[in-house]
Scaffold this active site. Structure first.
Site, PDB file in Angstrom:
ATOM      1  CB  SER A 260      -8.224   3.581   2.558  1.00 18.12           C
ATOM      2  OG  SER A 260      -7.405   2.976   3.537  1.00 18.12           O
TER       3      SER A 260
ATOM      4  CE  LYS B   8      -4.004   1.927   2.503  1.00 22.14           C
ATOM      5  NZ  LYS B   8      -4.914   1.744   3.649  1.00 22.14           N
TER       6      LYS B   8
ATOM      7  CB  SER C 182      -8.518   0.856   5.564  1.00 18.51           C
ATOM      8  OG  SER C 182      -9.201   2.083   5.461  1.00 18.51           O
TER       9      SER C 182
END
Lengths: 96, 472
Positions: free
Chosen positions: B153, B78, B177
């Site tokens: 996210s 990420k 997330s």
């Protein structure tokens, strides 16, 4: 609670330049979010002891790294520099 | 080599048996990225060359018989986790060209094992959002239906794994997330116990909530990656001194907070959930209803504490030390212009909200009150775990939604209803697939969330394994 929200002052406090259209939108959105989160006001929290187990965590101040080991890397990330210093605009100005 | 069914466990076996090389494996994933990511947009940047180099090094390690569990395993990262020398932007304009000056602890640990880093994945800007629509660089599409969001996210990480463009991925979870995108893309996603995994080198969003975790195809893979990244780190003051595993013998009792979950949850998701409970009963678990009376306040508490912490954490992005810097006559204008231009609308909204709930005159009614209610929620969980091994819910109240469907911020925030309690209580939670529901002719995966006591990851994996067995 029925506070009047000064959205322009809030943006200034948050150090955000926000367009007038966005301010107008936020003027509606933020109060509606606040209205939702206010549901917690009715909860009885008398006698609540929070964070009982919390303590400060400190590292021993020892074994420093070699001088200048990270200087270049960190300075290279800075938007403006003068020699080995990060350059910024004047912070305190004399009122005339 | 067929990577469409591949797991870390199987890849490890095949690599060690020399059925293919780590370079073959990495090339297969790079090919998949080239073929599919134009449409999916899971990656913000693919590190082809270094990935191949890492794969070659891994092959050498395997050849010498020195392979670790993750040697040669291709992983996506990420975009809010630092990899030295690589751009780490948190999908924000303000850090578009920011190059990380050091490795996050989790990256160091994966590098030590010889993992292969395929690239950095798309996300909601600074991890604020549940759809990746808040990325400054365009949204990621859900591989199960490209008209829909992958969740967020960590949506890029989820889509990369779900579309077989990475074997596994790291994400971060502040209020769901990792688990929510795992649910929306049919993967396993773990938010570990607060403090179990070092956050050194993770861009901070809500410091009392954030945890790094993993997205994988199977529970076994999840466990492998968790074992690789967890552990004490002196560079993270919130890292647990010695990650004490909760080794209490399982009671094989599972609690369902029924009152909490029935309001607002899609009926077909509830049906999937009941079916999963039924199968757990058949496996010998006792399923009981439990009451966590303060759980219904979680979302409101979360949307006070998280923006408050975010507004504080994001104060560092001011155009002085790194990142975007706008020219202006005074330093105050440098700050406000840089932040106004560099941050997207959702980030600005949350900073304003956080600034408000912390401001003089309102902090008692909002922020401090929220902290007290949070203590009640935490106590609810402590009480629950006296009688049950785990508390289970659907991961999300509805399946992946279409782009633009949740333009009202409160509707988007409601996505997190079942996931935020674990972050508030600091307890671990695992989302595992529990089947699919049909929406507009699309089969959409949905997740089963298992919440355990502090340090109870092993319990989550054990129950997760039982859920997984009857899904295949």
């Amino acid at each position: 609670m029925n506070e009047k929200l000064d959205i322009t002052a809030l943006a200034k406090l948050a150090r955000l330049e926000v367009s007038s259209e966005e301010l107008a939108r936020l003027e509606k959105e933020i109060p509606s979010i606040l209205e939702f989160v206010r549901t917690i006001q009715t909860v009885d929290v008398s006698g609540v002891q929070e964070d009982k187990g919390l303590r400060n965590v400190m590292r021993a101040d020892e074994n420093p790294h070699e001088t200048e080991l990270y200087t270049k890397k960190l300075l290279d990330a800075a938007p403006a520099r003068e020699g080995d210093r990060i350059a910024v605009k004047q912070v305190i100005s004399r009122k005339k | 080599m067929d990577i469409s069914k591949l797991t870390i466990v199987e890849a490890r076996r095949a690599l060690d048996a020399k059925e293919y090389s780590a370079l073959d494996l990495t090339n297969a994933y790079l090919d998949a990225i080239r073929a599919k990511d134009g449409e999916i947009h899971a990656y913000l940047e693919v590190w082809e060359k270094s990935a191949r180099d890492e794969a070659k090094t891994a092959d050498e390690k395997i050849r010498r018989g020195k392979a670790s569990t993750l040697t040669g395993i291709p992983i996506a990262i990420k975009d809010n986790i630092l990899v030295e020398g690589r751009v780490a932007s948190s999908a924000s304009k303000i850090l578009e060209h920011y190059v990380a000056t050091y490795d996050a602890t989790v990256i160091k640990k994966l590098k030590a094992q010889g993992a292969v880093f395929l690239g950095r994945t798309n996300m909601d800007e600074f991890a604020m959002g549940s759809s990746t629509e808040n990325s400054a660089f365009g949204p990621t599409k859900n591989p199960h239906d490209t008209k829909r969001v992958p969740g967020g996210s960590s949506g890029g990480s989820a889509a990369a794994v779900a579309a077989h463009m990475a074997l596994a991925a790291l994400g971060s979870d502040t209020g769901g997330s990792i688990r929510q995108p795992a649910s929306h893309t049919g993967l396993n996603g773990l938010k570990p116990t607060y403090g179990a995994v070092s956050r050194f080198g993770l861009m901070a969003l809500g410091s009392s909530l954030d945890q790094i975790g993993q997205l994988t195809h199977t529970v076994a893979d999840s466990q492998i990656l968790f074992d690789a990244i967890c552990g004490h780190d002196e560079n993270d003051g919130t890292s647990l001194p010695d990650m004490k595993k909760n080794n209490a013998p399982m009671k094989r009792v599972i609690g369902v907070p029924r009152i909490f979950l029935e309001k607002g949850t899609d009926s077909d998701i509830l049906a999937c959930f009941e079916k999963t409970l039924e199968k757990l009963r058949a496996k010998g678990y006792t399923v009981v209803d439990i009451d966590l009376p303060n759980l219904s306040y979680s979302l409101a508490v979360y949307y006070i504490i998280q923006p408050a912490e975010a507004s504080t954490n994001l104060a560092r992005y001011d155009g002085i030390r790194y990142g975007l810097s706008m020219q202006a006559p005074s330093i105050q204008e440098v700050y406000s212009k840089t932040r106004g231009v560099g941050f997207g609308p959702e980030v600005r909204r949350r900073i304003m909200l956080g600034t408000f709930v912390l401001s003089s005159g309102y902090a008692d009614a909002y922020y401090r009150k929220a902290r007290s209610v949070r203590a009640l929620i935490r106590a609810d969980f402590t009480r629950a775990f006296e009688s049950v091994d785990a508390v289970v819910t659907p991961t999300c109240p509805s399946p992946a939604f279409k782009f633009g469907a949740k333009s009202d911020p409160l509707a988007m925030y409601a996505e997190d209803i079942f996931s935020v309690p674990a972050n508030l209580a600091g307890v671990p939670a695992l989302s595992v697939p529990m089947g699919t529901v049909v929406s507009d002719d699309s089969d959409l995966p949905v997740g089963f969330q298992i919440i355990g006591p502090h340090g109870g990851e092993e319990t989550l994996f054990a129950i997760g394994n039982d859920v997984e067995k009857f899904e295949v």
